[in-house]
Enzyme design. Structure first.
Site, PDB file in Angstrom:
ATOM      1  N   LYS A 192     -15.044  -2.664  67.279  1.00  0.00           N
ATOM      2  CA  LYS A 192     -14.887  -3.879  68.110  1.00  0.00           C
ATOM      3  C   LYS A 192     -14.137  -4.999  67.374  1.00  0.00           C
ATOM      4  CE  LYS A 192     -18.847  -2.724  70.900  1.00  0.00           C
ATOM      5  NZ  LYS A 192     -20.147  -3.027  71.468  1.00  0.00           N
TER       6      LYS A 192
ATOM      7  N   ASP B 203     -19.703  -7.172  76.697  1.00  0.00           N
ATOM      8  CA  ASP B 203     -21.089  -6.875  76.275  1.00  0.00           C
ATOM      9  C   ASP B 203     -21.985  -8.094  76.486  1.00  0.00           C
ATOM     10  OD1 ASP B 203     -20.739  -4.267  75.296  1.00  0.00           O
ATOM     11  OD2 ASP B 203     -20.110  -4.992  73.325  1.00  0.00           O
TER      12      ASP B 203
END
Ligand code: NDP
Length: 264
Positions: free
Chosen positions: A63, A99
């Site tokens: 990420k 997220d």
């Protein structure tokens, strides 16, 4: 037909291909979603163009590399320096973090929550703590290793290590943000701390999904409401799908199709 993928390592366990393909089929969108095991995060951008894909999700451990790979970042992704969704718009890579809004949506379904205790201070805790605070929640972090708490302290969060922990006021929500219980049978913190915070809380969430962790078992024994990480996973996927399809469909239109991935 547009092609999408999830980059990660490991990636074989990911539910994302099923979730997105169910939504493409259900909504009649001409897209297909695959998975790609990527060893070296620095190759993400090159692979993206080589595969000719329109968009991608990015999971552990890439990420931060995904953040580096983008040409443009939305405000929140820039703030937390972690990207889990990339969209190719005319050859430029746009990065988003879905997220944290997915987690925010999952906890906003619980009533009367203000004070939140995070067990854990890793990458997921970083993005979610910031979005929760921006939304008005009061977030405290408890972590096994003191070093990880430093950046949270600098951002003005209340933090504790296990030995320092003191509960002045009860927490409304306790969240397992660690990977304890994912591949082992450990609790996220000493049981004495759970015995203090869980009975005084209104509910608990474990971000791990698809299994009843020792933490969730403990909370259920106290007869407190629980949620696992399935809603967070579903909601981050729906928000990513909105970006992939340039907001042609609303959250509520996508949800029933993607949700089927959790009952198959
Ligand atoms: P990181 O590797 O960045 O951080 C791991 C955290 O867990 C650290 O705080 C670490 O503490 C703690 N930890 C690990 N093992 C233990 C243990 N045995 N006892 C106490 N603390 C422990 O991981 P992420 O933040 O990326 O992920 C955390 C969890 O979130 C994972 O389980 C992941 O699967 C889940 N997740 C779920 C999502 C969903 O959609 N439902 C989305 C993203 C993540 P220390 O600093 O002491 O090492």
């Amino acid at each position: 037909m547009q092609l999408f993928t999830i980059f990660g390592n490991p990636v074989s366990h990911s539910k994302s291909p099923l979730m997105h393909n169910l939504a493409f089929q259900g909504l009649g969108y001409d897209g297909v979603y695959t998975r790609y095991k990527l060893e070296d995060g620095s190759q993400l951008r090159e692979k993206f163009f080589e595969l000719g894909i329109s968009g991608a999700n990015i999971t552990v451990p890439h990420k931060e590399s995904a953040f580096e790979a983008c040409d443009e970042l939305d405000i929140f992704a820039k703030k937390v320096r972690a990207v889990n969704t990339i969209v190719n718009k005319d050859g430029k890579l746009y990065g988003y973090n879905t997220d944290a809004p997915g987690f925010l949506k999952a906890i906003s379904e619980l009533k009367d929550i203000e004070r939140v205790l995070f067990l854990g201070a890793g990458g997921t805790a970083q993005a979610t703590s910031v979005i929760l605070r921006d939304a008005g929640y009061d977030v405290t972090l408890l972590n096994r290793t003191p070093l990880r708490l430093e950046k949270f302290k600098q951002m003005g969060f209340k933090t504790f290590t296990f030995s320092e922990f003191k509960m002045s006021d009860p927490f409304d929500l306790v969240v397992n943000m660690t990977s304890a219980g994912l591949e082992d049978d450990s609790l996220p913190c000493p049981i004495e701390i759970l015995e203090e915070v869980v009975p005084a809380s209104k509910a608990s969430i474990d971000v791990i999904y698809g299994k009843e962790t020792p933490f969730l078992k403990f909370v259920k024994k106290q007869n407190k409401p629980t949620k696992d990480g399935s809603d967070m996973l579903l909601y981050q996927g729906i928000i990513a799908f909105e970006y992939f399809t340039d907001h042609q469909y609303s959250f509520d239109e996508i949800k029933p199709y993607m949700q089927q991935a959790f009952i198959i």
